[in-house]
Design a protein around this motif. Structure first.
Motif, mmCIF file in Angstrom:
data_model
loop_
_atom_site.group_PDB
_atom_site.id
_atom_site.type_symbol
_atom_site.label_atom_id
_atom_site.label_comp_id
_atom_site.label_asym_id
_atom_site.label_seq_id
_atom_site.Cartn_x
_atom_site.Cartn_y
_atom_site.Cartn_z
ATOM 1 N N ASP A 8 -1.499 69.102 55.596
ATOM 2 C CA ASP A 8 -0.517 70.186 55.408
ATOM 3 C C ASP A 8 0.474 69.725 54.334
ATOM 4 O O ASP A 8 1.561 69.230 54.637
ATOM 5 N N PRO A 9 0.118 69.860 53.052
ATOM 6 C CA PRO A 9 0.901 69.216 51.988
ATOM 7 C C PRO A 9 2.132 69.997 51.553
ATOM 8 O O PRO A 9 2.183 71.226 51.619
ATOM 9 N N PHE A 10 3.140 69.244 51.122
ATOM 10 C CA PHE A 10 4.291 69.802 50.419
ATOM 11 C C PHE A 10 4.766 68.777 49.395
ATOM 12 O O PHE A 10 4.426 67.586 49.485
ATOM 13 N N LEU A 11 5.526 69.235 48.402
ATOM 14 C CA LEU A 11 6.033 68.356 47.352
ATOM 15 C C LEU A 11 7.519 68.095 47.549
ATOM 16 O O LEU A 11 8.265 68.987 47.951
ATOM 17 N N ILE B 20 16.953 59.722 45.348
ATOM 18 C CA ILE B 20 17.819 60.796 45.848
ATOM 19 C C ILE B 20 17.031 62.105 45.846
ATOM 20 O O ILE B 20 16.664 62.619 44.784
ATOM 21 N N PRO B 21 16.730 62.685 47.025
ATOM 22 C CA PRO B 21 15.946 63.934 47.067
ATOM 23 C C PRO B 21 16.693 65.074 46.382
ATOM 24 O O PRO B 21 17.895 65.249 46.575
ATOM 25 N N LEU B 22 15.965 65.856 45.587
ATOM 26 C CA LEU B 22 16.558 66.987 44.886
ATOM 27 C C LEU B 22 16.066 68.318 45.439
ATOM 28 O O LEU B 22 16.843 69.247 45.615
ATOM 29 N N CYS B 23 14.773 68.445 45.671
ATOM 30 C CA CYS B 23 14.247 69.707 46.215
ATOM 31 C C CYS B 23 12.867 69.471 46.797
ATOM 32 O O CYS B 23 12.228 68.448 46.533
ATOM 33 N N GLU B 24 12.431 70.427 47.615
ATOM 34 C CA GLU B 24 11.106 70.384 48.232
ATOM 35 C C GLU B 24 10.461 71.756 48.147
ATOM 36 O O GLU B 24 11.156 72.775 48.140
ATOM 37 N N THR B 25 9.155 71.778 48.106
ATOM 38 C CA THR B 25 8.418 73.037 48.218
ATOM 39 C C THR B 25 8.250 73.392 49.688
ATOM 40 O O THR B 25 8.623 72.613 50.576
ATOM 41 N N TRP C 18 1.910 76.154 45.451
ATOM 42 C CA TRP C 18 3.231 76.331 46.021
ATOM 43 C C TRP C 18 4.028 77.399 45.279
ATOM 44 O O TRP C 18 3.757 77.696 44.102
ATOM 45 N N ARG C 19 5.001 77.951 45.961
ATOM 46 C CA ARG C 19 5.908 78.890 45.319
ATOM 47 C C ARG C 19 6.777 78.162 44.305
ATOM 48 O O ARG C 19 6.963 76.950 44.402
ATOM 49 N N PRO C 20 7.359 78.865 43.331
ATOM 50 C CA PRO C 20 8.187 78.215 42.309
ATOM 51 C C PRO C 20 9.377 77.490 42.931
ATOM 52 O O PRO C 20 9.948 77.934 43.928
#
Length: 574
Positions: free
Chosen positions: A188-191, A203-208, A219-221
């Motif tokens: 079940d992948p995500f970025l 430092i995390p910036l964003c996730e899909t 993935w969505r934009p």
């Protein structure tokens, strides 16, 4: 006595950028200045005027800028601007002082001037937020003399965002031939995209979003702002992870890159190999899949400050836990203990820390104060009640209502978040119905984990369609592990019992301890500007039928208005 640090104290040539590191996102702003008749407006005289800008750090003044000298002028308009790092989560007090430079010092370099040798013309003080909430971000201030008496002279301060801070990159990713990390048929992948830092932890910036059971996910934009990534050559880490409901996500593969390299990757139409996290430059057998960019688009993005200066206001709501998990009232071990010396308990610290910031952007809006989990008048258990029968005008009134409530209720239980979130959503929906340009923040302070898990999730999913964010602060010694499931960064968006998925991630949680509480609150508040921008810029799939399903009790005409307000405007600046 106020101490001045930096060039103002020593009169030596030094840099004019703020030397204190800001943890979290910040926005560089340019401040420009003009004045009218500095000194004595009743008997004006031409001056050789210079402006010095300070910010207050604890009880000390730190100089952050000084202008050039304007010769022989009653209406100085300075060209030199001051750069300040704006951060939403902290209150930034600014002090402006104007001096008339003596003729014998006109040839002295500006950075070498000592103010004890110059004639003081006046001072003005304001918070940075007061400038930013004004139309066009311009604020006219009355000057005062060194005794604090008002003068008939004015200083105008104008704030402007750097053009680069408005830039953003929208990217759409997909993967092929991902390695199956889990024990299920497929991962079940995500970025997750992070910015490399000096510490070992990026430092995390964003996730899909998470794509279930798929080794070829699309993935969505996602959007990265220039505030997040810095320059196009800033090192970034792209991780593809296999989602785990307990938060123990497993890394499928990683890519070390930059925004510039991602742009090149998009133009080439080629894919980039994902490698195991043990090292990108290892043997080919460590390849874990291929990452592709289907879209890379640079755009100007309206910012939080744009929306604030054009009339959006923040509204503060607070819900306080009055369950028995807080301990015996009156006991010094109780989390509700009111210290006669004036020392604030954790509930009061949270209210003050969040309320002080939000009130700077509220233009006098009222505060809704609620409680939950108490026995009212000795026998009636209330899952949600108002502390007083009216809205409050400031943090001091919230404190008074809180202390009064402690005297008239008995602590009970259980700990239920659903009713207070539903009440907050009802208030916000009426605000939308009336066309109000407000964004609300509900602060829930609790000493225990919620017991109404499904109702809490359902209420959050419904509230995600509204201009509302929820900050949950845990106090006490409870195990708050389960709270993390409500958070944005925990993985999949929440899904209600009826199958609706939250349209936005609106919940932030943190435990607050006796030491370091302000840093915890600042970390939570840092996320609010992005949530407001996400709500306004949309678009989200909201229509009248959706609002009906959400159960918002408003009329047909108002439902259609609310649908337009929530979804149709897209990225238009309201």
């Amino acid at each position: 006595m106020t101490t001045v640090h930096g060039p103002a104290a020593a009169g030596k040539s030094q840099g004019w950028t703020n030397s204190r590191a800001l943890h979290g996102l910040y926005t560089p702003l340019e401040l420009s200045f003009s004045a009218s008749k500095p000194g004595n407006a009743d008997a004006p005289f031409e001056t050789n005027a210079i402006l010095v800008v300070y910010t207050k750090v604890n009880e000390d003044l730190e100089e952050i800028g000084r202008t050039e000298v304007i010769l022989n002028s009653l209406e100085p308009l300075w060209v030199t601007r001051t750069i300040i790092n704006y951060r939403f989560a902290i209150s930034q007090l600014l002090i402006f002082r104007i001096y008339d430079i003596a003729k014998e010092h006109l040839n002295t370099p500006v950075k070498m001037l000592c103010w004890g040798d110059q004639y003081f013309l006046g001072e003005a003080i304001c918070s940075l937020s007061k400038v930013l909430t004004r139309p066009n971000r311009s604020l006219k201030l009355n000057l005062r003399n060194d005794s604090g008496a008002p003068l008939h002279s004015t200083l105008t301060v104008h704030a402007q965002e750097n053009v680069s801070s408005r830039m953003a990159v929208e990217m759409t990713f997909h993967c092929l031939n991902l390695y199956n990390k889990g024990t299920a048929p497929k991962s079940d992948p995500f970025l997750r995209i992070s910015r490399s830092s000096e510490s070992p932890i990026a430092i995390p910036l964003c996730e899909t979003e998470v794509v279930n059971n798929n080794l070829k996910p699309v993935w969505r934009p996602i959007v990265l702002t220039s505030q997040q990534y810095g320059s196009k050559d800033t090192p970034l880490l792209v991780e593809c992870l296999d989602f785990d409901v307990n938060g123990n996500h497993k890394i499928i593969g990683t890519l070390h890159t930059t925004v510039s390299e991602l742009e090149t990757l998009y133009k080439s139409k080629a894919g980039a190999d994902l490698y195991s996290h043990k090292g990108q430059r290892k043997l080919l057998k460590r390849k874990k899949g291929k990452l592709f960019l289907d879209n890379f688009q640079e755009k100007v993005k309206y910012t939080f400050l744009d929306h604030i200066s054009y009339g959006y206001e923040l509204m503060f709501m607070v819900a306080i836990d009055f369950t028995a998990s807080n301990g015996i009232l009156g006991s010094q071990s109780s989390w509700h203990y009111i210290d006669p010396s004036g020392s604030l308990n954790l509930y009061q610290q949270a209210i003050q820390g969040v309320g002080k910031v939000l009130r700077s952007y509220g233009n006098g809006s009222k505060i809704q104060a609620m409680g939950f989990g108490a026995n009212i008048q000795g026998h009636h258990l209330s899952c949600c009640f108002n502390l007083v029968n009216e809205e409050l005008t400031g943090v001091a009134e919230v404190f008074a209502a809180y202390e009064y409530t402690l005297k008239v209720v008995s602590l009970a239980g259980p700990t239920m978040f659903g009713p207070v979130i539903n009440k907050a959503a009802e208030i916000v929906s009426h605000s939308v119905e009336n066309g109000s340009k407000t964004y609300s923040v509900l602060l829930i302070i609790t000493a225990e984990v919620f017991t109404d898990k499904q109702e809490t999730i359902d209420s959050i999913v419904r509230a995600s369609e509204l201009p509302l964010s929820i900050i949950i602060v845990g106090v006490g010694d409870a195990d708050f592990t389960e709270m993390k499931m409500l958070e944005a960064g925990y993985g999949k968006r929440l899904e209600s019992s009826t199958g609706h998925v939250a349209s936005r991630d609106i919940v932030q949680f943190a435990r607050m301890k006796k030491n370091g509480g302000q840093n915890v609150l600042q970390g939570l508040l840092d996320k609010l500007p992005g949530q407001l921008v996400e709500y306004i810029s949309g678009p989200r799939p909201v229509d009248c039928h959706t609002l009906d399903k959400l159960g918002l009790a408003i009329g047909k005409t108002e439902r259609c208005f609310a649908a337009n307000h929530l979804g149709v405007f897209g990225s238009k600046l309201l």
